[in-house]
Every structure is written in C-alpha cells, then in structure tokens.
Design a protein around this motif. Structure first.
Motif, PDB file in Angstrom:
ATOM      1  N   GLY A   9      45.705  21.121  67.037  1.00  0.00           N
ATOM      2  CA  GLY A   9      46.273  20.070  66.707  1.00  0.00           C
ATOM      3  C   GLY A   9      47.448  19.907  66.079  1.00  0.00           C
ATOM      4  O   GLY A   9      48.154  21.071  65.895  1.00  0.00           O
ATOM      5  N   ARG A  12      49.559  20.391  59.964  1.00  0.00           N
ATOM      6  CA  ARG A  12      49.096  19.835  58.717  1.00  0.00           C
ATOM      7  C   ARG A  12      49.294  20.545  57.382  1.00  0.00           C
ATOM      8  O   ARG A  12      49.437  20.333  56.332  1.00  0.00           O
ATOM      9  N   ASP A  38      46.955  23.660  61.790  1.00  0.00           N
ATOM     10  CA  ASP A  38      46.470  21.953  62.133  1.00  0.00           C
ATOM     11  C   ASP A  38      45.340  21.841  60.930  1.00  0.00           C
ATOM     12  O   ASP A  38      45.244  22.401  59.939  1.00  0.00           O
ATOM     13  N   ARG A  44      48.896  27.609  64.660  1.00  0.00           N
ATOM     14  CA  ARG A  44      49.938  27.035  65.596  1.00  0.00           C
ATOM     15  C   ARG A  44      50.834  28.100  65.653  1.00  0.00           C
ATOM     16  O   ARG A  44      51.528  28.290  66.912  1.00  0.00           O
TER      17      ARG A  44
END
Length: 246
Positions: A9, A12, A38, A44
């Motif tokens: 995703g 974050r 994420d 990532r």
C-alpha cells in the motif's frame, strides 16, 4: 516471521535507526537506515548509508560507545569509506524518497524502536526539512510494547531479535517487533477486545434514576446491596426534590 503480499500500500511510515557518536545534542550521525513502510508495515523501499562526519568526531567517543562501534564493525567501515554523503545530502535523498512513495496527503509517521526519545529529537536538529514532512506524533514500537506489558502484566511474546548496533539490522529487527505488535492489536480488534468498557453511572445518577422511576410509575424498585453512598445519595435527591417548586 515472513510476510508475503501481492500488494504494497501507500507509504505510511518512515522507520529509522541511527548510529551516532553519542546521545548528547553535540553527537554526530555516523550511519542511518530507513525503511519506507505501508500501513501494514510492509516494505516499499529502503535506504542505508554511512554518513560523513567532521574530522575528529570519533576522537572523543565515550569508551562504551567506542567499544560498541568497534565490535559492530562500524568504525572499520568508516575508516575504509570515501566519498560519504553529508547529513544535508542524506536529508535530500530521503526527501526524494518521500516524494517517490508518498502518494497522497495522508500523514507519514516516523517509526521504530525508541524513536520518540532519541531519533526524532536528533533528526529535528540535523534534518529539520525531513521532520517537517512527517507527522509530529511518532510511532514508537518500544512504547507500545511497554503499554502492552503494563496493561496485561506480561511481556509480549517476541523473538529475541539481535540488535548488533548497525542501522539496517537494528531497524529491521524493530520493524519485526512492530509487525508482531500490530498482529496482536488486529487479533484483539477482531475478537472485540477493542470495545471500550461502558462507563459506570455515578451514585448520584443511579439515585436520580431510582427516584424518577418511583415518581413516574408509583412503584418503588427493589434495591439490593445498597451502599451507604447510594443511601445518602437517595436521601439527598429526595431532599432536593422536596424543595423544588411543584
């Protein structure tokens, strides 16, 4: 623990570990490792580098710090390294990394073990532009772990991950602990344990409800296990109602 996922995703968290010349405000950065994660703590991107430090910065190392960095191989690696990036250049690289992986306006939090006490204040002094891009509230896995212990009276079952005092190995160990913490929180959520306990009414509220029920229905409810506080509250409620105009 292995995490296999078909999708990573949006960014974050910026999980970070620093190796420095000490803990004081005059300490210099020697090595940094960053993992862009994420919301599920899936990786990532990563960034690790030794960092250029002023001449003589290693001369005044505390003996324990010197022994630690010698045992980890950091001092030897620094001695052999050339062309290391400056702190400003590292900050530039990390800002570029955020530009690449921050896909929306959702805040990104600094994360790691002990980041609230050391890493965040250190980076505020040395990389203020980076810190300005991050949410002011860090996610410190060590604080969550301590909260779990305080709430449950036992340590969270976490493997004894090694922390060899090298930035990348240490942050990867911290993130593994974070994943176990997050799994524990998700399990509690699915089990319904996240629901906050109902707030018990005060003695005064109980007394008022009992009087109101009696006046509305004409029936005096049975009261069992009445405490002295409840009896006093009932009497006080009756006194107050007796003095109210009809």
């Amino acid at each position: 623990m292995t995490y296999v996922t078909p999708h990573i995703g949006p960014a974050r968290y910026v999980a970070v570990d620093l190796e420095t010349t000490g803990l004081g405000e005059d300490a210099h950065l020697l090595e940094i490792s960053v993992l862009i994660l994420d919301a599920q703590l899936r990786e990532r991107a990563s960034y690790t580098t030794l960092v250029h430090h002023p001449a003589g910065a290693l001369n005044g190392l505390d003996e324990k710090v010197r022994e630690m960095h010698a045992a980890s191989g950091l001092l030897a690696d620094l001695a052999d390294a050339t062309g290391l990036p400056t702190v400003a250049e590292v900050e530039r690289d990390l800002l570029a990394l955020l530009d690449e992986h921050q896909s929306d306006d959702t805040p990104i939090h600094l994360a790691g073990g002990g980041v609230a006490q050391f890493d965040q204040p250190f980076l505020k002094r040395t990389m203020p532009n980076l810190i300005a891009r991050l949410h002011y509230r860090p996610v410190d896995f060590s604080i969550i772990r301590q909260a779990y212990k305080d709430a449950n009276g036992i340590e969270l079952a976490v493997p004894d991950y090694e922390h060899p005092h090298r930035a990348e190995a240490d942050i990867r160990s911290d993130v593994q602990v974070g994943r176990i913490l997050y799994d524990t929180l998700r399990t509690a959520h699915r089990a319904g344990e996240h629901v906050a306990p109902a707030v018990a009414p005060s003695t005064r509220e109980v007394a008022a409800d009992l009087i109101a029920h009696t006046l509305a229905t004409g029936n005096v409810p049975a009261i069992t296990d009445a405490t002295p506080d409840l009896v006093e509250a009932l009497l006080d409620e009756i006194r107050q109602r007796a003095h109210q105009p009809a």
